[in-house]
Write an enzyme that holds these catalytic residues in place. Structure first.
Site, PDB file in Angstrom:
ATOM      1  CG  ASN A  11      -1.504   1.221   1.474  1.00  0.00           C
ATOM      2  OD1 ASN A  11      -2.028   1.894   0.351  1.00  0.00           O
ATOM      3  ND2 ASN A  11      -2.193   1.611   2.666  1.00  0.00           N
ATOM      4  CE  LYS A  13      -0.380   3.499   4.605  1.00  0.00           C
ATOM      5  NZ  LYS A  13      -0.247   3.767   5.661  1.00  0.00           N
ATOM      6  CG  HIS A  96      -5.805   2.180   4.882  1.00  0.00           C
ATOM      7  ND1 HIS A  96      -5.442   3.344   5.684  1.00  0.00           N
ATOM      8  CD2 HIS A  96      -4.668   1.417   4.742  1.00  0.00           C
ATOM      9  CE1 HIS A  96      -4.408   2.992   6.083  1.00  0.00           C
ATOM     10  NE2 HIS A  96      -4.002   1.931   5.457  1.00  0.00           N
ATOM     11  CD  GLU A  98      -3.038   5.890   6.124  1.00  0.00           C
ATOM     12  OE1 GLU A  98      -2.977   5.938   5.112  1.00  0.00           O
ATOM     13  OE2 GLU A  98      -2.335   5.311   6.805  1.00  0.00           O
ATOM     14  CD  GLU A 168      -3.620  -1.922   7.128  1.00  0.00           C
ATOM     15  OE1 GLU A 168      -2.443  -2.563   6.769  1.00  0.00           O
ATOM     16  OE2 GLU A 168      -3.971  -0.978   7.147  1.00  0.00           O
ATOM     17  N   GLY A 174       2.310   2.772  10.905  1.00  0.00           N
ATOM     18  CA  GLY A 174       3.198   4.136  10.427  1.00  0.00           C
ATOM     19  C   GLY A 174       3.802   4.241  11.649  1.00  0.00           C
ATOM     20  CB  SER A 213       5.002  -1.090  12.245  1.00  0.00           C
ATOM     21  OG  SER A 213       4.696   0.238  12.559  1.00  0.00           O
TER      22      SER A 213
HETATM   23  P1  PGA Z   1       2.654   0.711   7.463  1.00  0.00           P
HETATM   24  O1  PGA Z   1       1.173   1.052   7.029  1.00  0.00           O
HETATM   25  O2  PGA Z   1       3.155  -0.612   7.197  1.00  0.00           O
HETATM   26  O3  PGA Z   1       3.314   1.836   7.026  1.00  0.00           O
HETATM   27  O4  PGA Z   1       2.299   0.708   9.159  1.00  0.00           O
HETATM   28  C1  PGA Z   1       0.381  -0.167   6.809  1.00  0.00           C
HETATM   29  C2  PGA Z   1      -0.850   0.231   6.177  1.00  0.00           C
HETATM   30  O5  PGA Z   1      -1.579   1.149   6.501  1.00  0.00           O
HETATM   31  O6  PGA Z   1      -1.581  -0.305   5.294  1.00  0.00           O
END
Ligand code: PGA
Length: 251
Positions: A11, A13, A96, A98, A168, A174, A213
């Site tokens: 992903n 983003k 997601h 976000e 998630e 992140g 992460s």
């Molecule tokens: P990350 O993001 O691996 O940077 O924690 C995962 C995601 O948001 O799909």
């Protein structure tokens, strides 16, 4: 129990121009496995077509990061499933955190989006997960149950296994704070049990990923948990070498 093919999805983003997408794929594709796990890259909209073209001769598939549930209409700024299919996209991330947090994506909208993606022929990757205060106050089970029940309400039982689900936890996205393998296993087993309450067959077949992460150093211990069928990778998927190492950990 059917063998579940692991899924490793990148992903990106709001990262990577077309040029950066091409550079990534030139480095990554020679390291991508010809068979075995399902490998998916999810670039931003403008880079999707270039990604599809570059991945054409490989086993790597391409997914978008969002879509609208209607095929067309007065929805400024949105993109529909037929538009994604026309350029050769295979799947789409929906829900997601976000998008839930910053763009008001609701369970009601997801209840329309997931079946719309399936009907159109896209593989939906549905994200669910609790935030830190919900985990601290022992609400994880309730949150996951509510999201799974609401978001998949209008998916027929015989299509449940065509949805890829990504657990998630928001506190792990992140942040560098990965869920422990036990925490990932426990939450994902719980999600599988929710699916099982509708269809035992679907529960045995549905792929449920962990995201938050994931890095080359922790991918293997997470992915080898019995109910964890792969990973949705954000930050570490921006580097071709790191994402290749994560895919190799699952292969
Ligand atoms: P990350 O993001 O691996 O940077 O924690 C995962 C995601 O948001 O799909």
């Amino acid at each position: 129990m059917p063998d579940r093919v692991p899924v490793l999805a990148a992903n990106w983003k709001m990262h990577k121009t077309i040029e950066e997408t091409e550079r990534f794929l030139a480095e990554f594709l020679p390291r991508a496995p010809g068979s075995g796990p399902e490998v998916i890259v999810c670039p931003p909209f403008p880079s999707l077509k270039a990604a599809v073209e570059h991945c054409a001769q490989s086993g790597v598939r391409v997914a978008a990061q969002n879509m609208h549930e209607e095929p067309e209409g007065a929805f400024t700024g949105e993109v529909s499933a037929p538009m994604l299919l026309e350029i050769g996209v295979d799947g789409v991330i929906v829900g997601h955190s976000e998008r839930r947090q910053h763009f008001g994506e609701s369970d009601e909208a997801l209840a329309r989006k997931v079946p719309a993606a399936l009907r159109a022929g896209l593989e939906p990757i549905l994200c669910v997960g609790e935030n830190e205060s919900q985990r601290d106050s022992d609400e994880t089970e309730g949150i996951l149950t509510r999201q799974i029940e609401a978001d998949l309400a209008d998916v027929p039982d015989d299509r449940l296994a065509d949805v890829v689900i990504a657990y998630e936890p928001i506190w792990a996205i992140g942040t560098g704070r990965t869920a422990s393998p036990d925490q990932a296993q426990e939450a994902i087993a719980l999600i599988r049990a929710r699916i099982e309450s509708r269809s035992a067959e679907a529960a045995a077949a549905v792929r449920i990923l962990y995201g938050g992460s994931v890095k080359p150093g922790n991918a293997s211990e997470l992915i080898t948990q019995p109910d964890v069928d792969g990973a949705l990778v954000g930050g570490a998927s921006l580097d071709a070498g790191d994402f290749a190492a994560i895919v190799e950990a699952a292969a």
